[in-house]
Design a protein around this motif. Structure first.
Motif, PDB file in Angstrom:
ATOM      1  N   ASP A 197      39.455  38.685  34.357  1.00  0.00           N
ATOM      2  CA  ASP A 197      38.871  38.496  35.698  1.00  0.00           C
ATOM      3  C   ASP A 197      39.922  38.681  36.793  1.00  0.00           C
ATOM      4  O   ASP A 197      39.648  39.282  37.839  1.00  0.00           O
ATOM      5  CB  ASP A 197      38.243  37.099  35.806  1.00  0.00           C
ATOM      6  CG  ASP A 197      36.948  36.992  35.008  1.00  0.00           C
ATOM      7  OD1 ASP A 197      36.323  38.040  34.749  1.00  0.00           O
ATOM      8  OD2 ASP A 197      36.572  35.863  34.638  1.00  0.00           O
ATOM      9  N   VAL A 200      40.671  42.368  37.170  1.00  0.00           N
ATOM     10  CA  VAL A 200      39.595  43.010  37.930  1.00  0.00           C
ATOM     11  C   VAL A 200      39.836  42.828  39.424  1.00  0.00           C
ATOM     12  O   VAL A 200      39.759  43.787  40.214  1.00  0.00           O
ATOM     13  CB  VAL A 200      38.215  42.448  37.518  1.00  0.00           C
ATOM     14  CG1 VAL A 200      37.136  42.881  38.511  1.00  0.00           C
ATOM     15  CG2 VAL A 200      37.849  42.912  36.114  1.00  0.00           C
ATOM     16  N   GLU A 201      40.134  41.608  39.842  1.00  0.00           N
ATOM     17  CA  GLU A 201      40.361  41.328  41.268  1.00  0.00           C
ATOM     18  C   GLU A 201      41.531  42.136  41.813  1.00  0.00           C
ATOM     19  O   GLU A 201      41.502  42.618  42.941  1.00  0.00           O
ATOM     20  CB  GLU A 201      40.608  39.825  41.481  1.00  0.00           C
ATOM     21  CG  GLU A 201      39.410  38.946  41.212  1.00  0.00           C
ATOM     22  CD  GLU A 201      38.229  39.255  42.131  1.00  0.00           C
ATOM     23  OE1 GLU A 201      38.464  39.589  43.316  1.00  0.00           O
ATOM     24  OE2 GLU A 201      37.083  39.173  41.660  1.00  0.00           O
ATOM     25  N   VAL A 204      40.490  46.401  41.444  1.00  0.00           N
ATOM     26  CA  VAL A 204      39.216  47.002  41.831  1.00  0.00           C
ATOM     27  C   VAL A 204      39.329  47.916  43.052  1.00  0.00           C
ATOM     28  O   VAL A 204      38.562  48.880  43.194  1.00  0.00           O
ATOM     29  CB  VAL A 204      38.138  45.907  42.059  1.00  0.00           C
ATOM     30  CG1 VAL A 204      38.447  45.076  43.291  1.00  0.00           C
ATOM     31  CG2 VAL A 204      36.743  46.512  42.127  1.00  0.00           C
ATOM     32  N   LYS A 205      40.307  47.674  43.910  1.00  0.00           N
ATOM     33  CA  LYS A 205      40.460  48.508  45.106  1.00  0.00           C
ATOM     34  C   LYS A 205      41.686  49.425  45.027  1.00  0.00           C
ATOM     35  O   LYS A 205      42.081  50.025  46.030  1.00  0.00           O
ATOM     36  CB  LYS A 205      40.561  47.614  46.343  1.00  0.00           C
ATOM     37  CG  LYS A 205      39.265  46.865  46.646  1.00  0.00           C
ATOM     38  CD  LYS A 205      39.380  46.037  47.911  1.00  0.00           C
ATOM     39  CE  LYS A 205      38.067  45.304  48.188  1.00  0.00           C
ATOM     40  NZ  LYS A 205      38.144  44.456  49.402  1.00  0.00           N
ATOM     41  N   TYR A 221      37.094  44.812  30.115  1.00  0.00           N
ATOM     42  CA  TYR A 221      37.583  45.028  31.484  1.00  0.00           C
ATOM     43  C   TYR A 221      36.626  45.933  32.254  1.00  0.00           C
ATOM     44  O   TYR A 221      36.257  45.638  33.400  1.00  0.00           O
ATOM     45  CB  TYR A 221      38.986  45.632  31.399  1.00  0.00           C
ATOM     46  CG  TYR A 221      39.537  46.205  32.685  1.00  0.00           C
ATOM     47  CD1 TYR A 221      39.688  45.423  33.837  1.00  0.00           C
ATOM     48  CD2 TYR A 221      39.929  47.547  32.739  1.00  0.00           C
ATOM     49  CE1 TYR A 221      40.216  45.963  35.005  1.00  0.00           C
ATOM     50  CE2 TYR A 221      40.454  48.086  33.898  1.00  0.00           C
ATOM     51  CZ  TYR A 221      40.593  47.294  35.030  1.00  0.00           C
ATOM     52  OH  TYR A 221      41.110  47.834  36.186  1.00  0.00           O
ATOM     53  N   ARG A 224      33.395  44.096  33.156  1.00  0.00           N
ATOM     54  CA  ARG A 224      33.583  43.144  34.263  1.00  0.00           C
ATOM     55  C   ARG A 224      33.689  43.891  35.602  1.00  0.00           C
ATOM     56  O   ARG A 224      33.195  43.415  36.627  1.00  0.00           O
ATOM     57  CB  ARG A 224      34.841  42.300  34.025  1.00  0.00           C
ATOM     58  CG  ARG A 224      34.806  41.455  32.736  1.00  0.00           C
ATOM     59  CD  ARG A 224      34.075  40.147  32.902  1.00  0.00           C
ATOM     60  NE  ARG A 224      33.897  39.452  31.638  1.00  0.00           N
ATOM     61  CZ  ARG A 224      34.631  38.422  31.232  1.00  0.00           C
ATOM     62  NH1 ARG A 224      35.600  37.951  31.999  1.00  0.00           N
ATOM     63  NH2 ARG A 224      34.382  37.836  30.077  1.00  0.00           N
ATOM     64  N   LEU A 225      34.361  45.046  35.589  1.00  0.00           N
ATOM     65  CA  LEU A 225      34.430  45.867  36.797  1.00  0.00           C
ATOM     66  C   LEU A 225      33.034  46.289  37.248  1.00  0.00           C
ATOM     67  O   LEU A 225      32.692  46.211  38.432  1.00  0.00           O
ATOM     68  CB  LEU A 225      35.263  47.126  36.539  1.00  0.00           C
ATOM     69  CG  LEU A 225      36.786  47.018  36.616  1.00  0.00           C
ATOM     70  CD1 LEU A 225      37.430  48.275  36.045  1.00  0.00           C
ATOM     71  CD2 LEU A 225      37.257  46.793  38.048  1.00  0.00           C
ATOM     72  N   GLN A 226      32.235  46.736  36.290  1.00  0.00           N
ATOM     73  CA  GLN A 226      30.889  47.198  36.594  1.00  0.00           C
ATOM     74  C   GLN A 226      30.009  46.059  37.090  1.00  0.00           C
ATOM     75  O   GLN A 226      29.223  46.218  38.043  1.00  0.00           O
ATOM     76  CB  GLN A 226      30.271  47.851  35.356  1.00  0.00           C
ATOM     77  CG  GLN A 226      29.057  48.711  35.647  1.00  0.00           C
ATOM     78  CD  GLN A 226      28.608  49.492  34.421  1.00  0.00           C
ATOM     79  OE1 GLN A 226      28.086  48.901  33.466  1.00  0.00           O
ATOM     80  NE2 GLN A 226      28.804  50.795  34.426  1.00  0.00           N
ATOM     81  N   ALA A 227      30.162  44.880  36.480  1.00  0.00           N
ATOM     82  CA  ALA A 227      29.374  43.725  36.898  1.00  0.00           C
ATOM     83  C   ALA A 227      29.726  43.308  38.329  1.00  0.00           C
ATOM     84  O   ALA A 227      28.856  42.875  39.097  1.00  0.00           O
ATOM     85  CB  ALA A 227      29.616  42.554  35.938  1.00  0.00           C
ATOM     86  N   LYS A 228      30.995  43.453  38.697  1.00  0.00           N
ATOM     87  CA  LYS A 228      31.425  43.045  40.031  1.00  0.00           C
ATOM     88  C   LYS A 228      30.966  44.027  41.109  1.00  0.00           C
ATOM     89  O   LYS A 228      30.588  43.624  42.218  1.00  0.00           O
ATOM     90  CB  LYS A 228      32.950  42.918  40.076  1.00  0.00           C
ATOM     91  CG  LYS A 228      33.506  42.527  41.450  1.00  0.00           C
ATOM     92  CD  LYS A 228      35.002  42.340  41.422  1.00  0.00           C
ATOM     93  CE  LYS A 228      35.553  42.007  42.807  1.00  0.00           C
ATOM     94  NZ  LYS A 228      35.020  40.726  43.352  1.00  0.00           N
ATOM     95  N   THR A 229      30.984  45.334  40.779  1.00  0.00           N
ATOM     96  CA  THR A 229      30.754  46.348  41.813  1.00  0.00           C
ATOM     97  C   THR A 229      29.395  47.030  41.734  1.00  0.00           C
ATOM     98  O   THR A 229      28.933  47.617  42.720  1.00  0.00           O
ATOM     99  CB  THR A 229      31.828  47.442  41.713  1.00  0.00           C
ATOM    100  OG1 THR A 229      31.684  48.119  40.448  1.00  0.00           O
ATOM    101  CG2 THR A 229      33.223  46.862  41.824  1.00  0.00           C
TER     102      THR A 229
END
Length: 496
Positions: A197, A200-201, A204-205, A221, A224-229
């Protein structure tokens, strides 16, 4: 083209010429390594115990030095860990790579001033071979992420101790430090889910161009990226075009990765272990990984189907055959002698010598004498997934020797589907047919009505992650066994 990209291409051509030099003289290269290892270790306790001074040939070495696994070499290692010098290799090790033992707790694999550079050089050269092979080098200007263990190290009697991936983190060259992610603080997080997590933070950018790690954990990983964005990984990282992996066969994961990324990306397969860095993929369009014959490692090979006999023959480079399942035995500049890694390999090419990992000598299914290996079930899965447009997250296979009622015994395939096939029975038939075609013993058992065709048990989402967490092996370099010869894993999965 940036200066860094231009420089990388020039350096890649130089390194490729050096590789070609030793790869074209395999037996001469191995003979040189063999003599250097014995010469340097002749005054160690192990060298004295096995009369290294009087060993003049590889055959004599095989007679004097029996094959050992970690448990059999452990008395020597324990003396080293206690602080004794000149036991397996001159002086003290630089590090101990701490790994999870299967029978007696933690294992401490020595890393020396001679062996440690070979790990770093091999990882570097794998990328340089890719650059030279493809002409692609723009990724060196982007960010790179390596999903690995914590770089924090303990100490035992003056020697640093940690996971190999964490130790390697201390050797990232300066010119990559600005590009490398995650941060040191995030890398030091022990809990794997918390760590993912945090990664990912952090990422992600960012402009990620290279991502590296064991496929199953990189998959987490990506999810989790896909779930966030709500986006495909390829949209989040438009310049991500290279995935570097090792430890497991990528093919069962490939379809899921392409779905998560949204497109195909190039990949480089590595064959690293705490005991040594043995091979890497040097060509994109050729099967197998280049065996590293000049990296302070002397190789011997025992045919897997003869391994458990009383006195199996030990073969060296120049004596091996294509497509034979061998147990790989190594002697190294870290002081491991005739050491059984537990890995089985097959040679895919002899000019140069390239290998593929076919499984583990301890990880097989042979409850009925069939001796099914990882390569066989992974190829069967690959064929079934492709033919039936399915996608999986993970799978493992165990024997069912005592089925209920009048059923015949069978192999039970525990599969976590990402996308189920439209016809599950047809999927099962494809799996079973492929396994029969690859393994004649299995086919004979089916034909002889000793076994029935395999049975598929579907596992709920994240079921395998729950299993790995239950045994304290979630994340890092830990891998799920593809095959079992008992039902310990099966018993957990049945309760999900």
């Amino acid at each position: 083209m940036s200066i860094k990209t231009f420089g990388a291409k020039l350096f890649a051509r130089y390194i490729q010429r050096k590789i070609n030099t030793w790869a074209s003289k395999p037996e001469e290269t191995q003979q040189k390594v063999f003599k250097e290892l014995l010469s340097k270790a002749q005054n160690t306790q192990f060298g004295k115990d096995h009369h290294f001074r009087s060993i003049s040939s590889m055959k004599e070495f095989a007679k004097r030095v029996p094959v050992r696994d970690y448990e059999e070499l452990k008395p020597y290692v324990e003396r080293m860990v206690a602080g004794e010098e000149n036991v397996l290799w001159p002086g003290k090790p630089l590090y101990y790579a701490k790994t999870s033992g299967t029978t007696s707790g933690a294992k401490y694999i020595p890393l020396t001033k001679e062996s440690m550079p070979t790990h770093i050089e091999a990882a570097r050269n794998a990328i340089l071979c890719y650059i030279n092979d493809t002409g692609k080098a723009d990724f060196v200007d982007g960010k790179m992420i390596f999903l690995q263990g914590s770089p924090e190290l303990d100490e035992k009697n003056g020697v640093k101790v940690g996971r190999l991936s964490g130790i390697s983190a201390h050797y990232v060259p300066g010119y990559l430090q600005k590009n490398r992610m995650p941060s040191w603080e995030t890398n030091c997080i022990d809990d794997w889910e918390t760590k993912v997590d945090a990664i990912v933070e952090e990422t992600v950018k960012e402009d990620m161009s290279v991502i590296s790690g064991i496929p199953s954990w990189v998959q987490m990983y990506f999810e989790r990226l896909q779930a966030k964005t709500g986006k495909k990984v390829g949209e989040i990282f438009p310049n991500f075009n290279l995935f570097i992996y090792g430890g497991v066969n990528f093919e069962p994961y490939r379809a899921k990765f392409e779905s998560l990324i949204g497109r195909k990306v190039d990949s480089i397969e590595l064959f690293p272990a705490s005991e040594g860095f043995f091979a890497y993929q040097d060509k994109q369009d050729v099967k197998g990984m280049l065996l590293l014959l000049n990296s302070g490692i002397f190789y011997e090979f025992i045919k897997a189907d003869e391994f458990h006999s009383d006195n199996p023959e030990r073969f060296t480079i120049g004596q091996i055959e294509l497509n034979v399942n061998y147990v790989m035995i190594v002697s190294t500049s870290a002081g491991l002698w005739a050491y059984n890694l537990g890995d089985t390999i097959q040679f895919t090419s002899l000019k140069p010598y390239r290998v593929m990992v076919s499984g583990r000598i301890k990880h097989f299914t042979s409850a009925f004498g069939e001796h099914v290996i990882a390569k066989e079930v992974e190829q069967a899965m690959q064929e079934a997934v492709k033919k039936h447009a399915a996608s999986i997250s993970e799978f493992t296979v165990a024997p069912q020797t005592n089925p209920s009622g009048d059923q015949l015994p069978y192999h039970e395939w525990f599969i976590e589907f990402e996308k189920e096939p439209e016809d599950m029975n047809a999927f099962k038939v494809t799996l079973d047919k492929s396994l029969q075609e690859q393994n004649s013993y299995y086919k004979d058992l089916i034909d002889g009505k000793i076994l029935q065709q395999l049975v598929i048990t579907k596992i709920p989402s994240e079921g395998f992650q729950k299993y790995m967490k239950s045994i304290g092996k979630l994340g890092g370099q830990n891998k799920l066994p593809r095959l079992s010869n008992d039902r310990k894993i099966a018993e957990f999965l049945e309760k999900l």
